[in-house]
Write an enzyme that holds these catalytic residues in place. Structure first.
Site, PDB file in Angstrom:
ATOM      1  N   LEU A 119      38.556  40.224  40.592  1.00  0.00           N
ATOM      2  CA  LEU A 119      39.598  39.466  39.908  1.00  0.00           C
ATOM      3  C   LEU A 119      40.391  40.424  39.017  1.00  0.00           C
ATOM      4  CD1 LEU A 119      36.893  37.604  40.202  1.00  0.00           C
ATOM      5  CD2 LEU A 119      38.132  36.032  38.720  1.00  0.00           C
TER       6      LEU A 119
ATOM      7  N   GLY B 275      39.762  40.222  33.535  1.00  0.00           N
ATOM      8  CA  GLY B 275      39.385  41.076  34.666  1.00  0.00           C
ATOM      9  C   GLY B 275      37.889  41.076  34.906  1.00  0.00           C
ATOM     10  N   SER B 276      37.462  40.970  36.141  1.00  0.00           N
ATOM     11  CA  SER B 276      36.030  40.834  36.372  1.00  0.00           C
ATOM     12  C   SER B 276      35.724  40.883  37.867  1.00  0.00           C
ATOM     13  CB  SER B 276      35.532  39.509  35.782  1.00  0.00           C
ATOM     14  OG  SER B 276      36.293  38.435  36.299  1.00  0.00           O
ATOM     15  N   ARG B 277      34.511  40.470  38.183  1.00  0.00           N
ATOM     16  CA  ARG B 277      34.071  40.418  39.574  1.00  0.00           C
ATOM     17  C   ARG B 277      33.083  39.261  39.726  1.00  0.00           C
ATOM     18  NH1 ARG B 277      31.898  45.505  43.108  1.00  0.00           N
ATOM     19  NH2 ARG B 277      30.434  44.419  44.460  1.00  0.00           N
TER      20      ARG B 277
END
Length: 210
Positions: free
Chosen positions: A92, A179-181
């Site tokens: 993301l 922001g991430s995963r």
């Protein structure tokens, strides 16, 4: 446009700060650029924390994407709790909707918060080395696991799943700020409907049919 409740802690103070600074800039011209900077950041936050309504596909026996983003990895692994499995990684960026959603009906078996590093979320090492929340779910295709993974900037993981709770596909599962995963680990013998590099939308894109 609906704003995610997870953004209230920053958006409301920014509104107030914007109002105060614009009042000051009305008297002092040199504060105009400060006002403009704060306004731009406020607009960015409004876009980042947007929370659109998403209707599920009108199909049965599916697993939908738990997050918006781009698929960066699909690989077969051996997971200690699931066994032979397929891992699907969704990265993301700051422009994606950051709501995490339940990909399939199921009962929450375990929720585990694991401290770790803050590597860039697109790095494959982040799945096992970064700070994360792991959610183990008992579903109709067996156990699956959802990982909310922090990134280089994203250091605040919010998880609403509780052990023993039953959740429906599409239910709000959590949120990761800036922001991430999100990783999804599922039993290996399923029909994948996506590929690496594909953009996906939470609650909309079908990842698996079974």
């Amino acid at each position: 446009m609906r704003i995610a409740k997870e953004g209230n802690f920053i958006i409301y103070p920014l509104f107030i700060l914007c109002f105060i600074v614009f009042l000051v800039s009305w008297y002092f011209e040199h504060s105009f650029f400060l006002s403009l900077g704060i306004l731009c950041f406020l607009i960015f936050c409004l876009v980042f924390f947007r929370d659109p309504d998403r209707e599920l596909p009108n199909e049965k026996n599916i697993i939908v994407s738990p997050a918006d983003g781009i698929i960066t990895n699909i690989v077969n692994i051996n997971d200690l709790e699931i066994g032979n499995a397929t891992l699907i990684s969704i990265f993301l960026n700051v422009y994606n909707v950051h709501v995490n959603r339940m990909p399939i009906d199921g009962k929450i078996i375990k929720v585990r918060n694991i401290p770790g590093k803050f590597l860039a979320a697109f790095s494959h090492k982040s799945s096992d080395e970064n700070e994360r929340t792991e959610i183990l779910v008992d579903s109709e295709i067996g156990k699956i696991k959802i990982k909310q993974i922090a990134g280089l900037i994203a250091k605040r993981i919010i998880c609403y799943a509780k052990q023993g709770e039953k959740m429906k596909i599409g239910n709000r599962l959590g949120y990761i700020r800036f922001g991430s995963r999100t990783d999804l680990i599922i039993p290996k013998d399923v029909n994948l409907m996506v590929k690496v590099g594909q953009k996906v939308k939470g609650n909309k894109t079908i990842l698996v049919k079974f």
